[in-house]
Design an enzyme around this catalytic site. Structure first.
Site, mmCIF file in Angstrom:
data_model
loop_
_atom_site.group_PDB
_atom_site.id
_atom_site.type_symbol
_atom_site.label_atom_id
_atom_site.label_comp_id
_atom_site.label_asym_id
_atom_site.label_seq_id
_atom_site.Cartn_x
_atom_site.Cartn_y
_atom_site.Cartn_z
ATOM 1 N N GLU A 68 0.828 -1.208 0.000
ATOM 2 C CA GLU A 68 0.000 0.000 0.000
ATOM 3 C C GLU A 68 0.863 1.259 0.000
ATOM 4 O OE1 GLU A 68 -3.052 -0.343 -0.736
ATOM 5 O OE2 GLU A 68 -2.963 -2.503 -0.439
ATOM 6 N N HIS A 71 1.799 2.177 -3.546
ATOM 7 C CA HIS A 71 0.746 2.979 -4.177
ATOM 8 C C HIS A 71 0.822 4.421 -3.698
ATOM 9 C CE1 HIS A 71 -1.418 -0.291 -6.107
ATOM 10 N NE2 HIS A 71 -1.560 -0.940 -4.961
#
Length: 158
Positions: A68, A71
Site C-alpha cells: 500500500e 501505491h
C-alpha cells in the site's frame, strides 16, 4: 494492535524502506475479507484489514503495508502507481512487498443444498437449487445425473 500502533508501524516502514515520510492516516477496516489493504487516492489514507493485525499474521501485515505504501508514494510523486505500471512493479520488488494478500479463510464458504453425481463418470455437481435430472446430463460425458445428498439447513426459529 490498535490504531496508534498501526500508524507508528506504517510510519516506521515508510522511513526505513522508502526513505520518505508518511504524513497521512492509517485506518483499520474490520469489514474487509478479500483484500489486505487499500489506498485511497482522494485523501491519501490507507486502510488495513483488521484480521491481519494479530501477531500470527505479522509477516503478512508487513508485506501488505509495503504494498500500500508503494501505491501511496508513487501516486504522491506523480509516477505510475497502478498494478500494471512498471514503476509500481519495480518499487514493489525493491522493497519486498507482497503482490497478493494471502487467503486466511475469511471468504465466505458457499453452502450447497443438493449434491448431484454423474452415474457414469462420478463427477460432482453441488447445487443451491433442485434440478430436473431427466432434463440435464453430465457436461463431461453426457451421463445421467442422480441426487446423491440433500444437505439440511438449520432454520431460524422466531
Amino acid at each position: 494492535m490498535n490504531q496508534q500502533e498501526l500508524q507508528q508501524l506504517v510510519e516506521q516502514i515508510s522511513r526505513q524502506y522508502f526513505h520518505r515520510q508518511f504524513i497521512h492516516q492509517v485506518k483499520i477496516n474490520r469489514r474487509m475479507t478479500t483484500t489486505g489493504g487499500r489506498y485511497h487516492l482522494d485523501d491519501h489514507h490507507l486502510e488495513i484489514n483488521a484480521h491481519f493485525l494479530t501477531p500470527q499474521y505479522h509477516d503478512y501485515l508487513i508485506g501488505i503495508i509495503k504494498h500500500e505504501l508503494c501505491h501511496y508514494h508513487l501516486h504522491r510523486l506523480g509516477l505510475g502507481y497502478q498494478h500494471k505500471d512498471r514503476d509500481f512493479k519495480t518499487l514493489l520488488q525493491k522493497v519486498g512487498g507482497s503482490c497478493y494478500a494471502p487467503d486466511i479463510g475469511l471468504r465466505r464458504q458457499k453452502k450447497y443444498n443438493y449434491l448431484y453425481v454423474c452415474a457414469n463418470c462420478g463427477l460432482h455437481y453441488p447445487r443451491m437449487r433442485k434440478i430436473n435430472t431427466r432434463r440435464y446430463r453430465c457436461g463431461k460425458c453426457k451421463g445421467a445425473l442422480r441426487l446423491a445428498t440433500v444437505f439440511e439447513r438449520k432454520k431460524n426459529k422466531i
